[in-house]
Design an enzyme around this catalytic site. Structure first.
Site, PDB file in Angstrom:
ATOM      1  N   HIS A  45      -5.655  -0.607  -6.611  1.00 54.17           N
ATOM      2  CA  HIS A  45      -4.627  -1.543  -6.146  1.00 54.17           C
ATOM      3  C   HIS A  45      -4.564  -1.642  -4.627  1.00 54.17           C
ATOM      4  O   HIS A  45      -4.639  -0.629  -3.920  1.00 54.17           O
ATOM      5  CB  HIS A  45      -3.245  -1.104  -6.660  1.00 54.17           C
ATOM      6  N   GLU A  46      -4.385  -2.856  -4.129  1.00 58.13           N
ATOM      7  CA  GLU A  46      -4.184  -3.131  -2.693  1.00 58.13           C
ATOM      8  C   GLU A  46      -5.299  -2.580  -1.811  1.00 58.13           C
ATOM      9  O   GLU A  46      -5.061  -2.082  -0.722  1.00 58.13           O
ATOM     10  CB  GLU A  46      -2.821  -2.582  -2.228  1.00 58.13           C
ATOM     11  N   GLY A  47      -6.523  -2.709  -2.292  1.00 60.26           N
ATOM     12  CA  GLY A  47      -7.675  -2.211  -1.541  1.00 60.26           C
ATOM     13  C   GLY A  47      -8.093  -0.859  -2.062  1.00 60.26           C
ATOM     14  O   GLY A  47      -7.306   0.091  -2.046  1.00 60.26           O
ATOM     15  N   ARG A  71       0.829  -1.205   0.000  1.00 57.67           N
ATOM     16  CA  ARG A  71       0.000   0.000   0.000  1.00 57.67           C
ATOM     17  C   ARG A  71       0.865   1.258   0.000  1.00 57.67           C
ATOM     18  O   ARG A  71       0.555   2.235  -0.693  1.00 57.67           O
ATOM     19  CB  ARG A  71      -0.942  -0.025   1.202  1.00 57.67           C
TER      20      ARG A  71
END
Length: 601
Positions: free
Chosen positions: A452-454, A309
Site C-alpha cells: 500500500h502507498e508505495g 503512508r
C-alpha cells in the site's frame, strides 16, 4: 472490553505513550487546542474504543467473508454490518476530529486522533479504510484547493455525509506515475472532462455515503512530460454544482472489482472515467475540477499520500498489536506439553506460555508492536509540532524530521508487525491457520501494507535516495541528533548505559555509511541495497524509541513497567544486533544485484 482486558488494543499502553512519554496533555496550552483537556482526550479515546469494540470488531469477519460484489444494476453491494459500522463512526463526529472549527471540526491533536484511529484499525482495518481515506482526501483539498472547493467538498466530508478516495495507479503504470495516461480536457466553462482507467482504487464505489469525492491524478500535458504533465482533479461520483447541490451521476463507472487476499471488506475497484455510460450535461467524460495549478498534481497528491503512508504504518501496528494480544491470551490458556527438563510424565501439561520458545515469540511480538506503536505516535506528535509549535524553527525542524521518518513509519511496521502476525499464527499452532481464530485474517490483512502507498522497496529508495540527502542531509542530522540526545541521557543511568552504548554505535555507523554510499555519486551503487539501509535505520529508530520509553518508565515497578523493560531488553539483544551485518554489506558497496544477469534467475 475497552480497558486493559481488551484483545483489540491496550488502553494502558496508549495512556503511557500519550501522557507519560509524549506529554500530549501539554498541547492544550497551545491556542489551537485550548478548548480541550486531558478529560477531553480520554473521552475521545473511550468513545472510539466503545464504537470499535461494539460495531467494528463483530463486523470484521462478516466483511471478510461477504466480500463486495456487483449488483444487477451495477451498484457495489456491501454487508449490512459494514454499513452499520461506518454509520456509527460517522455519527460519532470522529471524522471531524482534527479539522478546523470553522469547517465543523474539533481541532483535536493529530496524536490523539491517531491513537483513537488505531483502535478502529485493529478492530477492522478494511472497514475503517472508508472514513480514513476520506479524511486524507479532505486534508489534501483543504491544503491545495480553492476556498470554494473547500466549502463544497471538504465540509460535507467533515460532516460525515460524503466519503472520498485517491486515484493514482493505472493498469499499465502501477507505481510508475510518470506513465499515467488518464487525460483531462479543459472545457469552455473552466472545468475538465476526464478519460481513462484507474486501478486498485480502495473505496472506489459503495452506497455508504451520499457522494464519493475522487481525487484523480490525470494528464494535462504530453506523455513525454512525465510527472510534470500531471494535474490533480476533484471528480465526484455525483456532479456538484456551484452551490454545493448534488446533481446527476458523473461519468465514473466501476469496470470491475479486485479481490485481494486481505482487506476484503474494502471495495477495491477498477474505475473507468469517460466511458460514456453516464453523460452529465449530455456529454461523455467525467466532470472534474482542477486543484491548484496545472502540472503540480503529483506534488499535491503527495500531501494525501504521505498522510496515507503514516496511516498504513499505523494500520500495520494495529493489526500486529491485536494479533499479539490474542496470541498472548491463547498462550495463557492453551495447555500442552511439560516444562523443559521435566522427567516426570505424570506431571500435568502446562500452559504453553511456560515454554521458552513461545516466550521468545511473544516477546518478539511485544518488542515489535509496542516499538511500532511508539514510532507511529511519535510521528503523529511531529505533525502537531509542525502545525502548532510556538517557534517557527521548531515547526520547520518537526517538518524535516517527519519527512525523513515517513518512509520508515510506513515500511518498518508493515514488515515487522507483519512478522508479529506470523508469530501469532505460529503460537496458535494448527489452529492459527484456520478461520476458527482471527489471527489468519490479521496476517492476510497486514500483508497488503507492505504494498500500500508505495512498496517497501520504493520507501527504501525514497529514504536513501531522497530523504537523507535533501537540504544537505538536514533531516537525517536531526534524527541522529535526537537519538544521540537520548543516548546521552540514558548513559547516566547504570541500568540503561549498555543500551546507550549499543545505540550510539549504530548511530555513528549510520552516519559514516550514509556518507560512504554517496561518495561515488553513482545512484546505482548507492541504492543497490537500499532495503538493507531501510532496515538498519528502521531498527535503530525503533531502538531509540524503546530507550525513550525506558526513560519514561524510570524506577516504577509493576507488571506493565516490567513488561516494558523485558521487551526493550529483547529488542536490544535479539533484533538490534542484526543491523551490523547489514551495515557491513552497505559499507562494501556491493553491486551484485545491479550487475546480475537476468537470464540466470
Amino acid at each position: 472490553m475497552t480497558g486493559s482486558g481488551s484483545l483489540t488494543m491496550s488502553r494502558r499502553d496508549l495512556d503511557f505513550l500519550l501522557y507519560d512519554w509524549l506529554a500530549v496533555d501539554r498541547l492544550v496550552e497551545r491556542e489551537r487546542f485550548a478548548a480541550h483537556s486531558r478529560e477531553t482526550f480520554d473521552a475521545v479515546l473511550d468513545l472510539g474504543a466503545t464504537i470499535a469494540e461494539e460495531q467494528f470488531v463483530p463486523a470484521n469477519r462478516v466483511a471478510d467473508v461477504e466480500e463486495p460484489r456487483m449488483g444487477d444494476d451495477g451498484r457495489v453491494l456491501l454487508p449490512k454490518a459494514t454499513h452499520d459500522a461506518v454509520a456509527a463512526y460517522l455519527a460519532s463526529g470522529l471524522q471531524a476530529a482534527t479539522f478546523d472549527q470553522e469547517l465543523g471540526g474539533h481541532q483535536l491533536p493529530a496524536t490523539v486522533h491517531t491513537a483513537v484511529s488505531l483502535w478502529f484499525q485493529a478492530a477492522s482495518t478494511s472497514i475503517f479504510a472508508y472514513p480514513f481515506l476520506a479524511i486524507g482526501n479532505a486534508n489534501a483539498i483543504r491544503a491545495h484547493g480553492s476556498p470554494e472547493q473547500i466549502e463544497r467538498f471538504v465540509r460535507p466530508i467533515v460532516a460525515g455525509r460524503w466519503l472520498g478516495t485517491m486515484c493514482l495507479s493505472e493498469p499499465e503504470a502501477g507505481s510508475s506515475l510518470a506513465d499515467i495516461r488518464t487525460r483531462a480536457v479543459r472545457q469552455a466553462d473552466g472545468r475538465y472532462r476526464l478519460f481513462g482507467t484507474k486501478m486498485w482504487i480502495s473505496g472506489g464505489d459503495h452506497e455508504l455515503s451520499e457522494n464519493i469525492v475522487h481525487l484523480v491524478l490525470a494528464r494535462t500535458g504530453a506523455l513525454d512530460e512525465g510527472v510534470k504533465g500531471l494535474s490533480l482533479f476533484i471528480v465526484p461520483k455525483y456532479v456538484v454544482d456551484d452551490d454545493g447541490r448534488v446533481g446527476e451521476r458523473n461519468d465514473v463507472v466501476v469496470a470491475g472489482l479486485n479481490h485481494k487476499m486481505g482487506y476484503r471488506g474494502t471495495t477495491n475497484t477498477v474505475l473507468s472515467f469517460g466511458e460514456g455510460r453516464y453523460r452529465p450535461g449530455g456529454e461523455a467524460g467525467a466532470v472534474g475540477e482542477i486543484v491548484g495549478r496545472a502540472g503540480h498534481g503529483l506534488a499535491y497528491m503527495f500531501h494525501m499520500m504521505n498522510e496515507a503512508r503514516i496511516a498504513v504504518g499505523a494500520g500495520a501496528v494495529a493489526l500486529g498489536y491485536t494479533g499479539y494480544l490474542r496470541s498472548l491470551a491463547y498462550a495463557r490458556t492453551r495447555v500442552q506439553g511439560r516444562p523443559l527438563g521435566n522427567k516426570q510424565p505424570s506431571q500435568p501439561p502446562v500452559p504453553i506460555i511456560r515454554h521458552p520458545d513461545v516466550r521468545r515469540m511473544l516477546l518478539t511480538q511485544k518488542a515489535c508492536v509496542e516499538g511500532g506503536l511508539a514510532l507511529v505516535l511519535y510521528a503523529a506528535r511531529l505533525v502537531d509540532e509542525r502545525q502548532t509549535a510556538p517557534a517557527e524553527e521548531d515547526r520547520v525542524a518537526a517538518a524535516k524530521l517527519l519527512d525523513v521518518l515517513t518512509p520508515i513509519v510506513k515500511a518498518w511496521p508493515s514488515q515487522w508487525c507483519l512478522h508479529a502476525n506470523d508469530l501469532a499464527i505460529q503460537i496458535h499452532g494448527g489452529y492459527g491457520y484456520t478461520r476458527d481464530y482471527p489471527v489468519e485474517q490479521m496476517y492476510r490483512d497486514n500483508r497488503l501494507n507492505a504494498i500500500h502507498e508505495g512498496t517497501n522497496g520504493i520507501q527504501a529508495i525514497d529514504l536513501l535516495g531522497r530523504k537523507v540527502r535533501q537540504d544537505d542531509g538536514a533531516g537525517l542530522a536531526l534524527l541522529l541528533d535526537a537519538v544521540r540526545a537520548t543516548v546521552a541521557q540514558a548513559a547516566g543511568r547504570a541500568e540503561l548505559a549498555g543500551y546507550a552504548v549499543d545505540l550510539g554505535r549504530c548511530v555513528d555507523r549510520i552516519e559514516a555509511t550514509t556518507r560512504r554510499l554517496w561518495e561515488s555519486g553513482d545512484p546505482a551503487v548507492a541504492l543497490a541495497n537500499a532495503s538493507a539501509y531501510l532496515d538498519v535505520v528502521g531498527h535503530t529508530t525503533v531502538a531509540w524509541l524503546w530507550l525513550e520509553q525506558l526513560l519514561a518508565v524510570g524506577d516504577r515497578t509493576g507488571a506493565f513497567f516490567d513488561g516494558k523493560r523485558a521487551a526493550a531488553r529483547h529488542f536490544f539483544r535479539y533484533l538490534l544486533p542484526a543491523v551490523h551485518p547489514l551495515l557491513d554489506l552497505l559499507d562494501s558497496r556491493d553491486t551484485s544485484l545491479v550487475d546480475l544477469d537476468d537470464a540466470i534467475l
